[in-house]
Design a protein around this motif. Structure first.
Motif, mmCIF file in Angstrom:
data_model
loop_
_atom_site.group_PDB
_atom_site.id
_atom_site.type_symbol
_atom_site.label_atom_id
_atom_site.label_comp_id
_atom_site.label_asym_id
_atom_site.label_seq_id
_atom_site.Cartn_x
_atom_site.Cartn_y
_atom_site.Cartn_z
ATOM 1 N N TRP A 153 -4.129 3.939 -2.421
ATOM 2 C CA TRP A 153 -4.281 2.747 -1.605
ATOM 3 C C TRP A 153 -4.695 3.091 -0.288
ATOM 4 N N ASP A 154 -5.756 3.807 -0.074
ATOM 5 C CA ASP A 154 -5.983 4.004 1.562
ATOM 6 C C ASP A 154 -6.977 3.224 1.992
ATOM 7 N N SER A 155 -7.335 3.784 3.446
ATOM 8 C CA SER A 155 -8.192 2.825 3.960
ATOM 9 C C SER A 155 -9.567 2.425 3.307
ATOM 10 N N MET A 156 -10.069 3.351 2.505
ATOM 11 C CA MET A 156 -11.346 3.096 1.862
ATOM 12 C C MET A 156 -11.229 2.064 0.589
ATOM 13 N N HIS A 210 -8.656 0.155 0.276
ATOM 14 C CA HIS A 210 -8.409 -1.350 0.844
ATOM 15 C C HIS A 210 -9.715 -2.333 0.921
ATOM 16 N N VAL A 211 -10.752 -1.440 1.591
ATOM 17 C CA VAL A 211 -11.777 -2.068 1.878
ATOM 18 C C VAL A 211 -12.708 -2.844 0.377
ATOM 19 N N ILE A 212 -12.412 -1.812 -0.498
ATOM 20 C CA ILE A 212 -13.246 -2.026 -1.744
ATOM 21 C C ILE A 212 -12.253 -3.031 -2.355
ATOM 22 N N TYR A 219 -16.595 -7.266 9.945
ATOM 23 C CA TYR A 219 -16.029 -8.257 10.713
ATOM 24 C C TYR A 219 -16.216 -8.448 12.118
ATOM 25 N N TYR A 223 -7.520 1.253 10.934
ATOM 26 C CA TYR A 223 -8.481 0.356 11.680
ATOM 27 C C TYR A 223 -8.058 -1.000 11.817
ATOM 28 N N ARG A 241 -19.426 2.883 -2.255
ATOM 29 C CA ARG A 241 -19.047 1.552 -1.595
ATOM 30 C C ARG A 241 -18.604 1.969 0.011
ATOM 31 N N GLN A 242 -17.873 3.150 -0.031
ATOM 32 C CA GLN A 242 -17.605 3.287 1.454
ATOM 33 C C GLN A 242 -17.184 4.787 1.716
ATOM 34 N N PHE A 243 -17.655 5.499 2.584
ATOM 35 C CA PHE A 243 -17.380 6.888 2.866
ATOM 36 C C PHE A 243 -16.090 7.342 2.832
ATOM 37 N N PHE A 269 -3.031 0.623 7.731
ATOM 38 C CA PHE A 269 -4.531 1.195 7.927
ATOM 39 C C PHE A 269 -5.053 1.177 9.394
ATOM 40 N N TYR A 295 -15.639 1.009 9.180
ATOM 41 C CA TYR A 295 -14.648 -0.135 8.463
ATOM 42 C C TYR A 295 -14.718 -1.661 8.901
ATOM 43 N N SER A 310 0.782 -1.204 0.057
ATOM 44 C CA SER A 310 0.030 0.096 0.355
ATOM 45 C C SER A 310 0.873 1.301 0.090
#
Lengths: 82, 494
Positions: free
Chosen positions: A36-39, A41-43, B245, B217, B469-471, B215, B241, A30
């Motif tokens: 490649w940030d937190s958001m 990464h989730v995607i 899980y 979280y 998808r995500q904020f 990251f 986030y 990352s």
């Protein structure tokens, strides 16, 4: 699916999320990709889970630092299914 | 005894205990004292014995960063946190506004060469010289908040403000002890970070930090069980986030789970509570201008649901040295149960911004100043404050004042608890209209609107519903509205 095929699919997903020009190798982390940030990464995780029809648990996700880790995990899950 | 003496006493009393764990390395209070002393010697070589100066610190994830902060404070100077990843222009603006002439940097970051102040490198600098505690009640720190004009506003907080916060916070948590393990998750340039290291260091407890990079979280999930953390605080967005899980998360060691920086949705935190069965939940609130935290709702999960408004958990009651007023549209104090702007007074309130602007409400016939927070609240009959959103975010649709939270609550009910944010926007016809972003929602927007028609008056039905998808969140973990509007501008205005 062999390792090369798994990586090819992950590479395609990564380029879709981070941009066509992104250099993706098994060693890419990352820190190498600005987007490649937190958001994202989730995607990325959600897209890979959908593509390979697998689910990662939180401890597996914590262990992911580079694209190669995704390949390892998917290989492991494939072997578990056999 | 001033606050700095209390820290000094705590450090010496707990000399052999661990003060910090940074990137897996433990530092005892004794070592920490040596690092502070090293930085204090360096500082005095540069500025002499003169207190009251303003000194910057580039906030790296190192023991030397914390040592520099305490060296500045113990020398009677004022600390200005600077972020190593913020643009040079932003850091220089802060340096200029606050009059910083010297900057501590433990890593000798390359970008720092372009900052307009002299560098003091304190990497691995320790000293056995005794600490000197300056007794003057000077400014403690200056933080910067983003102003409506786009120019950062300097918020100076003095030692009196900080002491009042520490006293009020510790009074509410008499059960915290030197045995506790605190996980500090915030960026050090944010005031929420102070709680995560000031309180444990006053108690002689251990501070664990989140490594830079990676990251946040995921780091939280890794560190919590690894070090049996007992106290932590983060923004509700972090929970979002982790939500997918929750079923595989269980942290038995956690005793205090604090949230701050954003409205805390009840449904989200009640699901989280199952992951932390031994933890009490605290929802904290406080603008930077009123020193870190000025109201707290400390409760257990069973009682949490009793104090919820539009799906948002109460921000509790004021700390010991905080006084509040709630004022209506004509600056008249409103009765309990009526909505108004929260104004905060008492010993935690700053003197005023570095610039001339004084955002205070002063009652006629009184000298008492109350900071106008811009936040709307309702106080219930037991004195609990219910957060109702930002005054600026209030939408005016067809002549009605509308709270975004009211729409978000209805969307959550209509969409199986999915997270959403409602905003006002000008539609193609130039009319103020409602836009809703909703996370991970696969259904047709029209179907959602259909359901909303059974829950909301017609004027409050959003014109646009955009599934995302995500904020996106900013560095402090809050939803990044500008990024959201930028990323979806075609769908919003197209």
């Amino acid at each position: 699916m062999n390792r090369q095929q798994i990586f090819a699919k992950i590479e395609a997903i990564a380029k879709k999320i981070f941009g066509d020009g992104t250099i993706v190798t098994e060693e890419t982390t990352s820190a190498d990709i600005e987007k490649w940030d937190s958001m994202n990464h989730v995607i990325l995780i959600a897209t890979i889970e959908k593509e390979f029809v697998v689910t990662f648990d939180i401890m597996e996700i914590i262990g992911i630092t580079k694209f190669g880790d995704f390949v390892d995990l998917i290989e492991k899950k494939q072997n578990q299914c056999k | 005894m001033i606050l700095w003496d209390k820290f000094d006493t705590s450090f010496k009393k707990n000399a052999s205990a661990n003060a910090f764990c940074i990137s897996g390395r433990f530092y005892s209070y004794n070592e920490f004292i040596a690092y502070i002393s090293g930085s204090q010697q360096l500082l005095q070589k540069n500025i002499g014995q003169s207190a009251g100066q303003t000194v910057g610190v580039i906030c790296n994830d190192t023991i030397e960063t914390f040592a520099a902060i305490f060296a500045i404070w113990f020398s009677g100077c004022c600390f200005v946190p600077l972020h190593p990843l913020h643009p040079t222009i932003v850091n220089n603006e802060k340096i200029q506004q606050s009059g910083v002439r010297f900057i501590f940097d433990s890593e000798m970051n390359q970008f720092a060469e372009n900052l307009q102040a002299k560098h003091i490198c304190n990497k691995e600098i320790k000293s056995a010289e005794p600490l000197i505690i300056n007794q003057e009640m000077n400014r403690a720190y200056i933080l910067f908040t983003s102003g409506s004009t786009g120019e950062p506003k300097g918020v100076p907080i003095n030692l009196k403000n900080l002491s009042a916060f520490a006293e009020g916070f510790l009074e509410l948590y008499p059960d915290l002890t030197s045995e506790d393990r605190f996980l500090q998750t915030y960026d050090l340039t944010s005031d929420a970070a102070f709680t995560g290291y000031l309180i444990p260091l006053l108690l002689g407890a251990t501070v664990f930090t989140i490594p830079a990079g990676g990251f946040k979280y995921l780091s939280i999930v890794k560190i919590l069980p690894e070090y049996q953390i007992t106290w932590t605080q983060f923004t509700p967005s972090v929970l979002n986030y982790l939500r997918p899980y929750f079923k595989s998360i269980r942290f038995d060691s956690l005793k205090h789970s604090h949230f701050g920086g954003e409205a805390l949705p009840f449904d989200l935190v009640s699901e989280w509570a199952e992951c932390v069965p031994n933890a009490e939940i605290s929802n904290i609130y406080g603008p930077t201008e009123t020193t870190i935290t000025c109201t707290i709702h400390r409760t257990n999960i069973d009682q949490l649901k009793e104090k919820v408004h539009n799906g948002i958990v109460s921000i509790g009651k004021p700390l010991k040295k905080v006084e509040i007023l709630i004022i209506g549209e004509n600056d008249q104090i409103v009765a309990d149960g009526e909505k108004g702007e929260l104004c905060i007074g008492g010993a935690q309130v700053m003197e005023g911004y570095l610039t001339d602007k004084k955002p205070f409400f002063v009652q006629e016939g009184s000298d008492d100043r109350y900071y106008r927070s811009g936040d709307l609240v309702v106080r219930d009959h037991e004195g609990f404050l219910m957060f109702c959103g930002r005054k600026d975010d209030q939408l005016k649709i067809s002549g009605y004042r509308v709270e975004p939270a009211e729409i978000e609550m209805a969307v959550s009910n209509a969409a199986n608890g999915m997270k959403s944010k409602a905003f006002g926007f000008q539609n193609k016809g130039g009319t103020e209209s409602i836009l809703v972003f909703i996370e991970k929602f696969d259904e047709e927007p029209e179907k959602l609107k259909e359901k909303l028609r059974t829950l909301l008056p017609s004027a409050l039905i959003p014109e646009k519903v955009i599934s995302i998808r995500q904020f996106p969140v900013n560095m402090n973990g809050k939803i990044d509205k500008s990024k959201l509007f930028e990323e979806y501008s075609t769908q919003i205005y197209g």
